[in-house]
Design an enzyme around this catalytic site. Structure first.
Site, PDB file in Angstrom:
ATOM      1  N   LEU A   1       0.963  -1.519   0.102  1.00 29.39           N
ATOM      2  CA  LEU A   1       0.226   0.178  -0.211  1.00 29.39           C
ATOM      3  C   LEU A   1       1.116   1.372   0.303  1.00 29.39           C
ATOM      4  O   LEU A   1       0.904   2.444  -0.973  1.00 29.39           O
ATOM      5  CB  LEU A   1      -1.352   0.129   1.239  1.00 29.39           C
ATOM      6  CG  LEU A   1      -2.382   1.511   1.354  1.00 29.39           C
ATOM      7  CD1 LEU A   1      -2.589   1.047  -0.190  1.00 29.39           C
ATOM      8  CD2 LEU A   1      -2.359   1.467   2.855  1.00 29.39           C
TER       9      LEU A   1
ATOM     10  N   GLU B   1      23.308  12.301   7.769  1.00 27.34           N
ATOM     11  CA  GLU B   1      22.812  11.063   8.831  1.00 27.34           C
ATOM     12  C   GLU B   1      22.826  10.242   7.457  1.00 27.34           C
ATOM     13  O   GLU B   1      21.708   9.409   7.431  1.00 27.34           O
ATOM     14  CB  GLU B   1      21.914  11.551   9.284  1.00 27.34           C
ATOM     15  CG  GLU B   1      22.266  11.833  10.927  1.00 27.34           C
ATOM     16  CD  GLU B   1      20.759  11.919  11.400  1.00 27.34           C
ATOM     17  OE1 GLU B   1      19.597  10.492  11.139  1.00 27.34           O
ATOM     18  OE2 GLU B   1      20.746  13.074  12.548  1.00 27.34           O
TER      19      GLU B   1
ATOM     20  N   CYS C   1       6.560   3.826   7.389  1.00 27.74           N
ATOM     21  CA  CYS C   1       6.410   2.453   8.154  1.00 27.74           C
ATOM     22  C   CYS C   1       7.882   2.961   8.461  1.00 27.74           C
ATOM     23  O   CYS C   1       8.612   3.059   8.330  1.00 27.74           O
ATOM     24  CB  CYS C   1       6.287   1.364   6.829  1.00 27.74           C
ATOM     25  SG  CYS C   1       4.625   1.326   5.919  1.00 27.74           S
TER      26      CYS C   1
ATOM     27  N   GLU D   1       8.589  20.099  17.471  1.00 30.23           N
ATOM     28  CA  GLU D   1       7.243  20.273  16.304  1.00 30.23           C
ATOM     29  C   GLU D   1       6.556  21.274  17.141  1.00 30.23           C
ATOM     30  O   GLU D   1       5.780  21.203  17.443  1.00 30.23           O
ATOM     31  CB  GLU D   1       6.490  18.328  16.253  1.00 30.23           C
ATOM     32  CG  GLU D   1       5.671  18.826  15.193  1.00 30.23           C
ATOM     33  CD  GLU D   1       4.471  19.509  15.524  1.00 30.23           C
ATOM     34  OE1 GLU D   1       3.893  20.226  15.275  1.00 30.23           O
ATOM     35  OE2 GLU D   1       3.763  19.024  16.903  1.00 30.23           O
TER      36      GLU D   1
ATOM     37  N   HIS E   1       6.382  17.192   7.055  1.00 29.50           N
ATOM     38  CA  HIS E   1       5.852  16.011   6.611  1.00 29.50           C
ATOM     39  C   HIS E   1       4.411  16.379   5.584  1.00 29.50           C
ATOM     40  O   HIS E   1       4.293  15.693   4.875  1.00 29.50           O
ATOM     41  CB  HIS E   1       4.751  15.419   7.262  1.00 29.50           C
ATOM     42  CG  HIS E   1       6.282  14.664   8.497  1.00 29.50           C
ATOM     43  ND1 HIS E   1       6.122  15.339   9.280  1.00 29.50           N
ATOM     44  CD2 HIS E   1       6.725  13.928   9.023  1.00 29.50           C
ATOM     45  CE1 HIS E   1       7.366  15.111  10.813  1.00 29.50           C
ATOM     46  NE2 HIS E   1       7.554  13.825   9.977  1.00 29.50           N
TER      47      HIS E   1
END
Length: 762
Positions: free
Chosen positions: A19, A490, A522, A672, A701
């Site tokens: 998905l 990173e 994920c 955040e 995001h």
């Protein structure tokens, strides 16, 4: 009659993240929406069939989502703000994606709705926005379509809905205020749920599950009355043969069970993992309504360890001493665990036999129902052999080090105000210094080179040369746009927790045990198998290299012990406190090595600090904060006063623990704030917050690029609440998941905005 079995919900991304892949391909224009819908349909059929074949009686439907089940509920109820409707997309999916991740294109420019942690999990939900009760109406056919879809396959499912009480308690107004649960709002919401149940009755549903996890939280004035006002008309309007299952999880409902019991639900699901003692006590005290079946949540939906059948059967038998109407269920949705242990054979049978992912937990539910009906000594003996205490042996060196800790190891000297003055002199940074949270985009090229190294197709020397090239490039670009405190990007890290776990003793790693975090994101948590210690220096070489390539301040990047534990699968044979202290000592070694290598700013991320905060306020300190906050201090307490310690937190509610965050004794915190409309600023101002702070000025995001003017406005809002001498300017999270095409223009606007504001406040 055999004991009924039920599953609250099932993972939806697929065993191979099908998905995620198809949705992201759709966003990039690589596949059509119809192809995405077809993949989703295939996954639903596969998951329903898997549960049917496992012998589950009540199989959930409508637990599937393209993005988030709370957002789906908002759309179902018609709670879609007008600015998203005005985009006038041709299909519902694009509207859903715009709400969840923002949109910037030919149809308009909108930011996403806020995103917060789903109770004490690492799953994130989209916060609904609702200003007008009159807007509420049944506005989607999704739950009904999926019920019919399963029926066409010969599978009679149990539709699942986020409950009206939980939905309203999670929702906010456009001004980021809590909803007033007045009569008009309660009546309008209940009316939509009545209509939903009537529709399911027409379709022939036998059970409908309504999730009310918010019931396990402390109750405010009027909450219980609001719950009753919602459910009395819903229960009164039941028609046909539809039975209503009230599903609660993540804790206990002892303080409201009497009310729930009196309402006469057909089923009440109780969490006997996280709320065992309180829920059992409530059952014994108030009994069970004659109309009600208790769904005993005894299979943990939030861990990967095998179920201890003896313990679960003891719970089931205790419930049966109160009522003979008992079903066996998962304690929560299995959304929060990986799909299956199949494909993880590299771990070895001696290890793998201790694990149960979502697919294996189906078998545990069935086993427990069978054992509740008739004893099976062979099954019980085999299960109990997993819990004989021989799985892991303690590491004497780790235990000795823990036992030697004293109060001085948890306290940094001198006091923070004195340290901050020394750091300003040592670092010589401008007012409103700019930085990022740490990671930069992990491109396909970066991931491909890492895969080649893992497969033996690339030598370590060649890989290291590639990573150095990436670091050189990102340093050059940061210098060009004018960032003040740099990071190395990173690029060598696969994940902020897994990477550290791979350099620590005591961890195991899976190949494909992915769990949904938010949207299509994920994560693959490592497993804490034994006692933890640092196997070797983890980040020192790369941070030292990066600092050698620039005259500007380079920030060392670490993950903190609480976050490592919260974003791993923790052990169940020792306490979380003990595991966190082991991790803290390992990361402390890394901090001191970074300092010795000349790194003057060290960020120790505790992104997940709030995540495992108990849901009941009375448990906050005794069960969590009293050891979690000192564990962070243990990590950094031995550094020099001039070394600046940063931390970072994301996507949680900080206001009510702001003083505890200050007690972490970091020098700077970034967090955040962009999706939360900077509401945390009021708490910072009220608490006389001593830590310097970098509230995120834009949402990473979302794919949209914030303008300089937009960021300047955000900075102005921050400076209205926090003195400029204590403010840092940064995005709200790491940039790993973004693309370079979005990242660099956004950061250029961030730097220009900070510079413009700086000239006005100096």
């Amino acid at each position: 009659m055999s004991t009924l079995t039920s599953v609250s919900g099932f993972p939806r991304v697929g065993c191979n993240r099908e998905l995620k892949k198809v949705i992201e391909a759709y966003w990039k224009g690589a596949v059509s929406l119809e192809e995405g819908r077809a993949t989703a349909k295939e996954l639903r059929a596969k998951h329903w069939t898997l549960q049917k074949n496992a012998g589950i009686n009540l199989i959930p439907s409508n637990d599937f989502s393209y993005y988030d089940q709370v957002l789906d509920t908002a759309i179902l109820l018609g709670a879609v703000p007008q600015r998203y409707r005005d985009l006038n997309f041709d299909n519902a999916e694009d509207t859903l994606f715009a709400i969840g991740r923002g949109y910037q294109g030919e149809k308009g420019d909108v930011t996403a709705l806020p995103m917060k942690k789903w109770f004490t999990t690492n799953y994130h939900y989209i916060v609904p926005e609702l200003d007008d009760a009159s807007a509420l109406q049944l506005s989607s056919t999704k739950p009904f379509d999926e019920f019919e879809e399963a029926k066409a396959l010969g599978i009679h499912t149990k539709p699942v809905l986020v409950g009206p009480y939980t939905f309203l308690k999670l929702a906010r107004t456009s001004a980021a205020e809590e909803l007033e649960l007045n009569d008009e709002l309660l009546e309008a919401t209940a009316a939509v749920y009545v209509e939903i149940l009537e529709r399911f009755a027409q379709l022939g549903a036998s059970w409908v599950q309504i999730d009310e996890p918010y019931l396990v939280l402390d109750k405010e004035d009027g909450d219980v009355a609001a719950f009753q006002a919602l459910y009395e008309p819903i229960l009164a309007a039941r028609s046909g043969d539809v039975k209503l299952l009230l599903n609660t999880y993540f804790g206990n409902i002892g303080d409201v069970y009497e009310t729930v019991n009196a309402l006469g639900f057909d089923g009440v699901a109780l969490d006997f993992i996280e709320g065992r003692e309180e829920n059992l006590a409530a059952l014994k005290k108030f009994g069970v309504n004659d109309a009600t079946t208790i769904f005993a949540g005894v299979v943990n939906g939030r861990n990967i360890w095998r179920n201890n059948y003896a313990v679960s059967l003891d719970v089931i038998n205790t419930v049966r001493s109160v009522t003979d109407r008992v079903a066996v269920s998962t304690a929560s949705s299995l959304l929060h665990v990986p799909f299956s242990t199949a494909g993880e054979e590299a771990l070895g049978e001696d290890v793998l036999k201790h694990f149960a992912f979502a697919s294996e937990k189906l078998g545990e539910v069935r086993d427990l129902a069978n054992l509740a009906d008739a004893a099976d000594d062979e099954v019980l003996r085999s299960n109990q052999a997993l819990f004989d205490g021989s799985r892991v042996s303690a590491d004497p060196a780790v235990q000795t080090r823990l036992d030697a800790l004293t109060a001085a190891d948890f306290k940094r000297e001198p006091a923070r105000a004195e340290r901050q003055a020394l750091q300003r002199e040592a670092l010589n940074l401008p007012l409103l210094p700019t930085t990022t949270i740490g990671s930069f985009p992990q491109t396909k090229e970066v991931r491909a080179e890492r895969a080649k190294l893992r497969k033996g197709e690339l030598t370590r020397e060649a890989y290291d040369t590639f990573i150095k090239q990436q670091i050189d490039e990102v340093i050059r670009h940061q210098e060009e746009i004018g960032l003040d405190v740099l990071v190395h990007g990173e690029f060598e890290r696969n994940d902020m927790v897994e990477y550290f776990g791979q350099n620590l003793n005591g961890f195991l790693f899976t190949k494909n045990a992915w769990v949904q975090s938010y949207g299509t994101r994920c994560v693959k948590p490592p497993i804490v198998w034994g006692d933890v210690s640092r196997a070797n220096p983890i980040t020192v070489e790369w941070s030292a290299y990066a600092q050698s390539r620039t005259d500007r301040v380079m920030k060392g990047m670490l993950t903190g012990p609480v976050t490592i534990l919260n974003w791993s699968w923790p052990r169940e044979d020792i306490t979380h406190e003990r595991q966190t202290q082991q991790l803290a000592l390992a990361i402390r070694d890394e901090v001191l090595d970074l300092e010795a290598a000349g790194i003057k700013v060290i960020q120790i991320d505790e992104a997940a600090l709030r995540e495992k905060l108990p849901l009941r306020r009375s448990d906050w300190h005794s069960q969590y904060l009293d050891w979690a906050i000192p564990a962070f201090r243990l990590v950094h307490s031995a550094v020099k006063p001039s070394t600046q310690i940063h931390t970072h937190m994301c996507y949680s509610k900080f206001n009510d623990i702001i003083r505890d965050i200050d007690a972490m004794d970091a020098d700077v915190i970034s967090f955040e704030a962009s999706r939360g409309d900077l509401v945390v600023l009021d708490a910072i101002e009220a608490a006389n917050f001593e830590t310097e702070a970098g509230p995120g000025v834009y949402d990473i995001h979302s794919p949209r690029i914030p303008s300089q003017a937009e960021i300047e406005e955000r900075i102005g809002e921050i400076l209205d609440k926090i003195d400029a001498s204590k403010v840092w300017i940064n995005p709200d999270c790491g940039l790993k998941t973004r693309g370079n095409a979005e990242t660099w223009p956004s950061l250029e606007n961030l730097v220009k905005a900070a510079q413009a504001v700086r000239t006005r406040v100096v």
